[in-house]
Write a protein that holds these residues in place. Structure first.
Motif, mmCIF file in Angstrom:
data_model
loop_
_atom_site.group_PDB
_atom_site.id
_atom_site.type_symbol
_atom_site.label_atom_id
_atom_site.label_comp_id
_atom_site.label_asym_id
_atom_site.label_seq_id
_atom_site.Cartn_x
_atom_site.Cartn_y
_atom_site.Cartn_z
ATOM 1 N N MET A 1 0.858 -1.119 -0.068
ATOM 2 C CA MET A 1 0.015 0.041 -0.033
ATOM 3 C C MET A 1 0.874 1.303 -0.013
ATOM 4 N N VAL B 1 -4.827 -2.320 5.326
ATOM 5 C CA VAL B 1 -3.351 -1.887 5.997
ATOM 6 C C VAL B 1 -2.895 -2.930 6.844
ATOM 7 N N ILE C 1 -2.302 5.259 2.531
ATOM 8 C CA ILE C 1 -2.597 5.359 3.891
ATOM 9 C C ILE C 1 -3.089 6.577 4.441
ATOM 10 N N TRP D 1 -7.513 -2.579 9.635
ATOM 11 C CA TRP D 1 -5.937 -2.261 9.671
ATOM 12 C C TRP D 1 -5.568 -3.290 10.692
#
Length: 139
Positions: free
Chosen positions: A1, A121, A6, A99
């Motif tokens: 990513m 993430v 982000i 996340w």
């Protein structure tokens, strides 16, 4: 990513469910929750052990399904083996982002969430990423 992805996630989310929350100030999840609250996020602690109790002034719930509003991001402080089940729950509640904290690495959970349309993430911490990307709020 990418860093820009982000940054976009951290700028767009408002409500964060913190799975694996702790009321122990020495635990990383406690420090991250305090930081996210200070940054203006709405953080909901999720822990079966703490359900009904207050953590940093926030009412804890026992599971993601008990949250009565939309969750933008599910931040996971659980062992990597538990991440798949959390990903399933995040999909079920319609979260936008999964996340996985530093050390929470589960490729199957990531693929499951991505295939369901969530942004993922993995192996990062928002408490580190926010200042690194210059997104923190100044006092």
């Amino acid at each position: 990513m990418q860093q820009s992805d982000i940054a976009q996630i951290l700028q767009s989310v408002k409500t964060i469910a913190l799975v694996g929350a702790s009321d122990n100030p020495s635990r990383p999840s406690y420090g991250v929750m305090a930081y996210l609250l200070a940054q203006g996020y709405d953080v909901i602690p999720v822990s079966p052990k703490l359900a009904g109790k207050s953590v940093l002034g926030q009412q804890a719930v026992g599971s993601l399904k008990e949250i009565g509003k939309h969750v933008d991001m599910v931040d996971v402080f659980r062992n990597p083996d538990a991440a798949y089940g959390v990903a399933q729950e995040a999909i079920e509640i319609g979260a936008d982002v999964l996340w996985l904290q530093i050390g929470v690495i589960n490729g199957e959970a990531a693929v499951l969430a991505q295939d369901a349309g969530l942004k993922v993430v993995m192996d990062r911490c928002p408490k580190i990423e926010i200042p690194r990307l210059g997104l923190h709020k100044s006092a």
